[in-house]
Design a protein around this motif. Structure first.
Motif, PDB file in Angstrom:
ATOM      1  N   HIS A  74       0.828  -1.196   0.195  1.00 10.32           N
ATOM      2  CA  HIS A  74      -0.121  -0.117   0.064  1.00 10.32           C
ATOM      3  C   HIS A  74       0.966   1.493   0.101  1.00 10.32           C
ATOM      4  CE1 HIS A  74      -3.440  -2.393   1.989  1.00 10.32           C
ATOM      5  NE2 HIS A  74      -3.512  -2.740   0.653  1.00 10.32           N
ATOM      6  N   ALA A  77       1.186   3.079  -3.436  1.00 12.29           N
ATOM      7  CA  ALA A  77       0.117   3.956  -4.004  1.00 12.29           C
ATOM      8  C   ALA A  77      -0.358   5.252  -3.120  1.00 12.29           C
ATOM      9  CB  ALA A  77      -1.251   3.056  -3.884  1.00 12.29           C
ATOM     10  N   TYR A  85      -2.128   2.549 -10.499  1.00  9.88           N
ATOM     11  CA  TYR A  85      -1.395   1.689  -9.921  1.00  9.88           C
ATOM     12  C   TYR A  85      -2.056   0.127 -10.284  1.00  9.88           C
ATOM     13  CZ  TYR A  85      -0.439  -2.128  -6.108  1.00  9.88           C
ATOM     14  OH  TYR A  85      -0.079  -3.169  -5.671  1.00  9.88           O
TER      15      TYR A  85
END
Length: 321
Positions: A74, A77, A85
């Motif tokens: 994560h 992004a 992404y």
């Protein structure tokens, strides 16, 4: 609101002054925001001029991604909201290759024939970057600095590929898995679309895969590569050799692995920017890497080694998924 006592010209003058003050304040705030983001990178460009805003993760295993890697995944992004992404699984890879089949059926056939998941993942990263460009990074890497701040100002108009050092032997004993004294990182690569280096890597990968199959007198589908064979056929050994061969083909005939060793600053060769060990390889117990993590790190590799499934590095037995 200005009073009616002020003449029109004076009213306009005050508005102009107010606008100038507002712009100055806004510029100061923007500068301060960038400094807070990363004061060390105050001299870098905020956008990469030639590298598309794509982030590519590839996960082709049948099992689920380790939950411990979710934070790292994560981070890409979250730290790069302006990027598009993509987490490419087997279904996504099929869609991408279907589009590529029109022009490169040989690439698609080779990829689809492979049973080795790790070789497929290695191969696919080169294909994705060659076809679309952007940033490929393994799912066990963590973003530290936004991608738009990776290239120093001096190189911004000349860089079309960004590569870090993975391994640098220096004065140490050669690591058991390393075919050469230096290895370029392929767990994180940035490139413009259709760069000849990436297509060269695709061609070299296909050649090495079929050559390995021929050496075993089998077909690609039944390849069961060892740890070392993966490294030199599709992995960092293949990638490093491809970079060297590509640059020699571009006229840098005398370039060797030694030209990348011991880097302390980024080095631009042709349109390829080579970064020092800590850019993508910080925290490693070798190669002159800062073992505690470096302030110059752009990304961090967590070395989950999921593809080895418990195999010891350098094993001669098949080690594949």
């Amino acid at each position: 609101m200005l009073s009616g006592r002020y003449p029109t010209w004076q009213n306009a003058r005050l508005k102009t002054i107010a606008s100038i003050v507002f712009c100055i304040v806004a510029l100061v705030l923007v500068y301060e925001e960038r400094a807070v983001l990363d004061p060390r990178k105050a001299n870098v460009v905020s956008v990469l001029p030639s590298i598309p805003s794509f982030i590519w993760h590839v996960f082709l295993h049948k099992r689920e991604i380790d939950p411990k890697l979710q934070t790292a995944i994560h981070s890409w992004a979250e730290l790069n909201p302006e990027h598009e992404y993509h987490l490419v699984d087997t279904v996504g890879a099929t869609d991408i290759l279907f589009d590529l089949y029109k022009t490169r059926p040989d690439v698609v056939h080779t990829f689809q024939s492979l049973e080795s998941t790790v070789m497929r993942a290695d191969f696919l990263r080169y294909v994705l970057l060659a076809r679309y460009g952007g940033v490929y990074t393994d799912v066990d890497t963590e973003a530290i600095i936004p991608i738009n701040h990776w290239i120093p100002e001096a190189y911004k108009n000349f860089t079309r590929v960004v590569i870090g050092i993975e391994y640098d032997q220096l004065e140490e004993e050669r690591h058991v898995t390393m075919p050469h004294s230096l290895s370029l990182c392929q767990w994180t690569i940035a490139a413009t679309a259709n760069h000849p280096l990436l297509w060269y890597a695709v061609e070299e990968t296909m050649y090495q895969i079929h050559s390995l199959a021929d050496s075993y007198q089998t077909d690609v589908e039944h390849l069961r590569p060892t740890d070392k064979e993966v490294i030199v056929t599709t992995g960092p050994g293949l990638w490093t050799a491809s970079v060297i061969k590509h640059l020699r083909n571009k006229g840098y005939h005398n370039i060797t692995y030694a030209d990348f060793s011991g880097l302390k600053e980024p080095k631009l060769i042709d349109d390829i920017l080579i970064l020092p060990i800590d850019a993508f390889g910080t925290g490693q117990p070798h190669s002159g890497s800062n073992k505690e993590g470096s302030p110059d790190a752009l990304a961090r590799h967590l070395f989950s080694m999921s593809w080895r499934h418990g195999c010891t590095p350098g094993d001669s037995a098949p080690c594949w998924d």
